[in-house]
Write a protein that holds these residues in place. Sequence first.
Motif, PDB file in Angstrom:
ATOM      1  N   ARG A  75      -8.237   2.282 -12.683  1.00  0.00           N
ATOM      2  CA  ARG A  75      -7.633   1.312 -11.769  1.00  0.00           C
ATOM      3  C   ARG A  75      -6.295   1.746 -11.195  1.00  0.00           C
ATOM      4  NH1 ARG A  75      -9.741  -3.676 -10.918  1.00  0.00           N
ATOM      5  NH2 ARG A  75     -11.927  -3.726 -11.523  1.00  0.00           N
ATOM      6  N   ASP A  77      -3.647   5.173  -9.589  1.00  0.00           N
ATOM      7  CA  ASP A  77      -3.644   6.468  -8.892  1.00  0.00           C
ATOM      8  C   ASP A  77      -3.130   7.580  -9.797  1.00  0.00           C
ATOM      9  OD1 ASP A  77      -1.023   5.676  -9.054  1.00  0.00           O
ATOM     10  OD2 ASP A  77      -0.518   6.165  -6.967  1.00  0.00           O
ATOM     11  N   GLU A 145      -8.791 -10.091  -6.148  1.00  0.00           N
ATOM     12  CA  GLU A 145      -8.113 -10.316  -4.880  1.00  0.00           C
ATOM     13  C   GLU A 145      -7.914 -11.810  -4.627  1.00  0.00           C
ATOM     14  OE1 GLU A 145     -10.259  -8.312  -1.858  1.00  0.00           O
ATOM     15  OE2 GLU A 145      -9.769  -6.301  -2.599  1.00  0.00           O
ATOM     16  N   GLN A 250     -14.202  -1.097  -2.669  1.00  0.00           N
ATOM     17  CA  GLN A 250     -13.762  -0.594  -3.959  1.00  0.00           C
ATOM     18  C   GLN A 250     -12.382  -1.180  -4.264  1.00  0.00           C
ATOM     19  OE1 GLN A 250     -15.372   1.251  -6.111  1.00  0.00           O
ATOM     20  NE2 GLN A 250     -17.182   1.626  -4.861  1.00  0.00           N
ATOM     21  N   ARG A 252      -8.594  -1.480  -4.917  1.00  0.00           N
ATOM     22  CA  ARG A 252      -7.491  -0.614  -4.525  1.00  0.00           C
ATOM     23  C   ARG A 252      -6.762  -0.133  -5.766  1.00  0.00           C
ATOM     24  NH1 ARG A 252      -4.472  -4.198  -0.174  1.00  0.00           N
ATOM     25  NH2 ARG A 252      -6.349  -5.378   0.289  1.00  0.00           N
ATOM     26  N   ARG A 255      -0.663   1.573  -7.556  1.00  0.00           N
ATOM     27  CA  ARG A 255       0.272   2.688  -7.381  1.00  0.00           C
ATOM     28  C   ARG A 255       1.293   2.653  -8.517  1.00  0.00           C
ATOM     29  NH1 ARG A 255      -0.364   5.397  -2.870  1.00  0.00           N
ATOM     30  NH2 ARG A 255      -1.569   4.464  -1.150  1.00  0.00           N
TER      31      ARG A 255
END
Length: 503
Positions: A75, A77, A145, A250, A252, A255
């Motif tokens: 989940r 980066d 979301e 997918q 996101r 970060r």
Amino acid sequence: MNSWAGVAAALVSVASLLPLAFIMGVTIQTGWATATAMIFRPRVGELLANTVLLVLLTVPICIVLAVALAWLTERTDLPGARIWAWFAVTPLAVPAFVQSYAWVSLVPNIHGLEAGVLISVLAYFPFLYLPVAATMRRLDPALEEAAAALGDPPTTIFRRVMLPQLRLALLGGSLLVGLHLLAEYGLFAMIRFDTFTTAIVEQFQSTFNGPAANMLAGVLVVFCLGLIGIEAGLRGRARYARVGSGAAIQPRPVRLGWATLPCLMLPVAVSALALGVPALTLGRWLAAGGLDVWRLDAIGRSLGQTLVLAIGGALLATLSAIPMAWIAIRRPGPIQRLLEGCNYVVGSLPGVVIALALVTVTVRVALPLYQTLITILVAYALMFLPRALVSLRASISQAPVELEQAAASLGRSPASAFWSVTLRLAAPGAAASMALVSLGIFNELPAAQMLAPNGTRTLAMAFWALSGELDYASAAPYALIMVVVSLPLTWLLHVQSRRSAGR
């Protein structure tokens, strides 16, 4: 489908109770007074405290570690996430007693509860990481979301949306880790940490005191029933499947930003401890032994015999688990949960107890089957049935029952609908079951020593014999081959886990 699945599940469950019946029979023959004296003594209290502390410390650490690694690799980066995901599964290729051998060789004075927790976490956390990561990949991002659109912060979304959907994976994986801790022998014997299993094996090996060892095994069964009851109560009757594919997008990736380097340290540290230490130790002993330790004829025979047992046992265990996994998900109820619990009881028993039960049965009832391939394969199917059942149950739970009903409405029989629809959707779970069972058979020792046909010397048997003689250099090639041969199985688990989510 209901009738044949119920009958098949009942037969497998009855067979799973054979070792328990063996323990009860010995208890009755021993007598209540003698049995009470053997159970209620300080030594049993010490073993109980060690075992309880081991489970209470190891399982929560495995949960936190598995969820953290799964979230980072699925989940976020995180740089090299796919590589770290593979490294999180790879420790399954290193047998638990090889992990212990590696740490004892590197740190000779390592022993006790702390050592047991450390090595157990490194050896068993992938049993939780695999189902948790697979479930995270299948979660509908629209739910998260929607929660974010309502103003929930990320921590609240994780706690209220994601974590409840991980419940089945967490409970199944935790139960699997707990059962392994109860039945493990080699890992704890090497670091001189006494548990019920090490005490049982020592009783049989040193004094051949069957009644005393079986009294200890009886306490172990009660412990197992407690774990099963807790898992069943927490699991509840919630539904985890959906008919549609969910949102087409997918999720996101989160970060990490400035936290990238600190977060990266977690998979690096885990990989170094779980994989780097065994690699360093094996490399050192192989270098010290040179070419003389590579006895290719003996190693080749051991490898061939191990592969035959692993493939046969994995196939038998997976086929045996299918009916029980289906009724546990499709027809949950008190009777079904009782039958399912029977399959887990045997998983908490040390292999030596299961082996002795089958020795008794074959000698007294079916002597021609004693020390034959059939007997050892049945023993492996009983011992590793929980591994197959957990993976299959999780996969079937995510195969919508509406698809079975739709196939039945088109004229297919319930059995045909199951084999053509549900089992195809659960195929990754079946493959994972076979891989998990094969890994267990590669690492198994006591049952192979007692039940395998004469002349059989598996990789684990050869490794244990040589390491018991403190000939660590000669044992190293067998440990290395166990790891190398197990790596494709862990890769299969990793690939099938990702394929189940369409990634």
